[in-house]
Design an enzyme around this catalytic site. Sequence first.
Site, short mmCIF file in Angstrom:
data_model
loop_
_atom_site.label_atom_id
_atom_site.label_comp_id
_atom_site.label_asym_id
_atom_site.label_seq_id
_atom_site.Cartn_x
_atom_site.Cartn_y
_atom_site.Cartn_z
N ASN A 94 0.80 -1.23 0.00
CA ASN A 94 0.00 0.00 0.00
C ASN A 94 0.83 1.28 0.00
O ASN A 94 0.40 2.30 -0.53
CB ASN A 94 -0.92 -0.02 1.24
CG ASN A 94 -1.46 1.35 1.57
OD1 ASN A 94 -2.41 1.84 0.94
ND2 ASN A 94 -0.85 2.02 2.55
N TYR A 159 4.07 10.04 -10.87
CA TYR A 159 3.14 9.23 -10.08
C TYR A 159 2.31 8.33 -10.99
O TYR A 159 2.20 7.12 -10.76
CB TYR A 159 2.23 10.14 -9.25
CG TYR A 159 1.23 9.38 -8.41
CD1 TYR A 159 1.60 8.80 -7.20
CD2 TYR A 159 -0.10 9.25 -8.82
CE1 TYR A 159 0.68 8.11 -6.42
CE2 TYR A 159 -1.03 8.56 -8.05
CZ TYR A 159 -0.64 8.00 -6.86
OH TYR A 159 -1.55 7.30 -6.09
N THR A 194 -6.50 11.78 2.44
CA THR A 194 -5.39 11.32 3.28
C THR A 194 -4.31 12.41 3.31
O THR A 194 -4.36 13.37 2.53
CB THR A 194 -4.78 10.05 2.68
OG1 THR A 194 -4.29 10.39 1.37
CG2 THR A 194 -5.80 8.93 2.57
N1 LIG Z 1 -5.22 9.30 -1.34
C1 LIG Z 1 -5.72 9.08 -2.53
O1 LIG Z 1 -6.63 9.79 -2.97
C2 LIG Z 1 -5.22 7.93 -3.38
C3 LIG Z 1 -5.84 7.68 -4.60
C4 LIG Z 1 -5.41 6.61 -5.37
C5 LIG Z 1 -4.38 5.80 -4.91
N2 LIG Z 1 -3.79 6.06 -3.71
C6 LIG Z 1 -2.75 5.14 -3.25
O2 LIG Z 1 -3.15 4.59 -2.00
C7 LIG Z 1 -1.98 4.23 -1.24
C8 LIG Z 1 -2.06 4.84 0.15
O3 LIG Z 1 -2.07 6.25 0.00
P1 LIG Z 1 -2.50 7.26 1.13
O4 LIG Z 1 -3.24 8.34 0.46
O5 LIG Z 1 -3.11 6.51 2.26
O6 LIG Z 1 -1.04 7.83 1.51
P2 LIG Z 1 -0.45 8.41 2.87
O7 LIG Z 1 0.66 9.30 2.46
O8 LIG Z 1 -1.55 8.97 3.70
O9 LIG Z 1 0.13 7.10 3.54
C9 LIG Z 1 1.26 6.45 3.01
C10 LIG Z 1 2.03 5.81 4.14
O10 LIG Z 1 3.24 5.27 3.58
C11 LIG Z 1 4.32 5.61 4.44
N3 LIG Z 1 5.57 5.70 3.69
C12 LIG Z 1 5.92 6.69 2.81
N4 LIG Z 1 7.17 6.46 2.36
C13 LIG Z 1 7.61 5.31 2.94
C14 LIG Z 1 8.83 4.57 2.87
N5 LIG Z 1 9.83 4.98 2.10
N6 LIG Z 1 8.95 3.45 3.61
C15 LIG Z 1 7.93 3.04 4.41
N7 LIG Z 1 6.75 3.70 4.51
C16 LIG Z 1 6.59 4.83 3.79
C17 LIG Z 1 3.93 6.95 5.04
O11 LIG Z 1 4.65 7.22 6.24
C18 LIG Z 1 2.43 6.80 5.25
O12 LIG Z 1 2.13 6.26 6.52
C19 LIG Z 1 -0.78 4.74 -2.06
O13 LIG Z 1 -0.22 3.66 -2.80
C20 LIG Z 1 -1.40 5.78 -2.97
O14 LIG Z 1 -0.63 5.95 -4.14
C21 LIG Z 1 -4.19 7.11 -2.93
#
Ligand SMILES: NC(=O)c1ccc[n+]([C@@H]2O[C@H](COP(=O)([O-])OP(=O)(O)OC[C@H]3O[C@@H](n4cnc5c(N)ncnc54)[C@H](O)[C@@H]3O)[C@@H](O)[C@H]2O)c1
Length: 264
Positions: A94, A159, A194
Amino acid sequence: MHEGSGRSHPGTTLVTGAAGGLGRSVAVGLAARGCSVAMVDIDGKALAEAAEACRESGVQVIEIITDLTTDDGASGAIRQSVEAFGHLDILVNNAGYGTVEAFTDMTAAAWDRTLALNVKALALGCAAAGQHMKERGSGRIINVTSPASRMALPNYTAYAASKAAVDAITRAGAIALAPFGVRVNSLAPGMMDTPMQRVTEAQLAALNGREDVDAFLAERTARVPIGRRVECDEVAKGVIWLALDAPSYITAERLNFSGGLDRD
Ligand SMILES: NC(=O)c1ccc[n+]([C@@H]2O[C@H](COP(=O)([O-])OP(=O)(O)OC[C@H]3O[C@@H](n4cnc5c(N)ncnc54)[C@H](O)[C@@H]3O)[C@@H](O)[C@H]2O)c1
């Protein structure tokens, strides 16, 4: 959990990026279903708080604080979870990173950081977990992709390209591991509010010269065919369905959980 048994049982799971956002919701949801959870994140403080929420379900929870972009980050996390639980049934890849840059202003630093986490760490996590699951003859991997992978996003190209790579890795992994009882699927979430989304949308507003950020966000929400953004807990249900409940004949699939965002 055994593929082909027709029933899913709680299992041992690992969730990357579990300290916040979608990853936290997935970890808490898996714990509520009785799964042991290895929670991986670079942010140790937020991870400890999220782990407490999982422990309320009375399951075994381990916290792995690591930078997944290091050479041994992903494989080390898989190894630690196998050592703690004895085996690993489910990997949820994730953790993700994204930053906004105009197409003609793209930087090497942004590409490196995006690809290191979204592509390299995810692929190496699939490889390490895949090897372990292959030896056991069962397992499931769920990769979090994005509607962005199929959209033309000139201000978000690194991205979007990284998530197109996630789709390629998901299909390749599914085929490589299908004969060994291991299923590999992905899920594309819609817009969730988020920390990551808040940062990138503020960057997008600035790039577009928009100071009326609330109106800008409302316009973006209005572009979602279903007409609203989605909560992390709601999207987590889709991830957990793929992890625990989906029929075992489903592999190489991409579950769109985006309210029609990419219109496909
Ligand atoms: N938020 C959205 O609208 C959205 C939409 C489509 C896809 N996504 C995808 O969903 C997934 C989760 O996204 P989110 O919005 O919850 O993101 P977020 O930034 O809120 O959470 C991501 C987490 O990953 C951790 N992280 C970042 N870099 C890291 C590293 N190098 N090593 C270990 N941990 C690390 C962060 O500390 C954080 O806790 C991602 O893959 C994102 O691309 C998000």
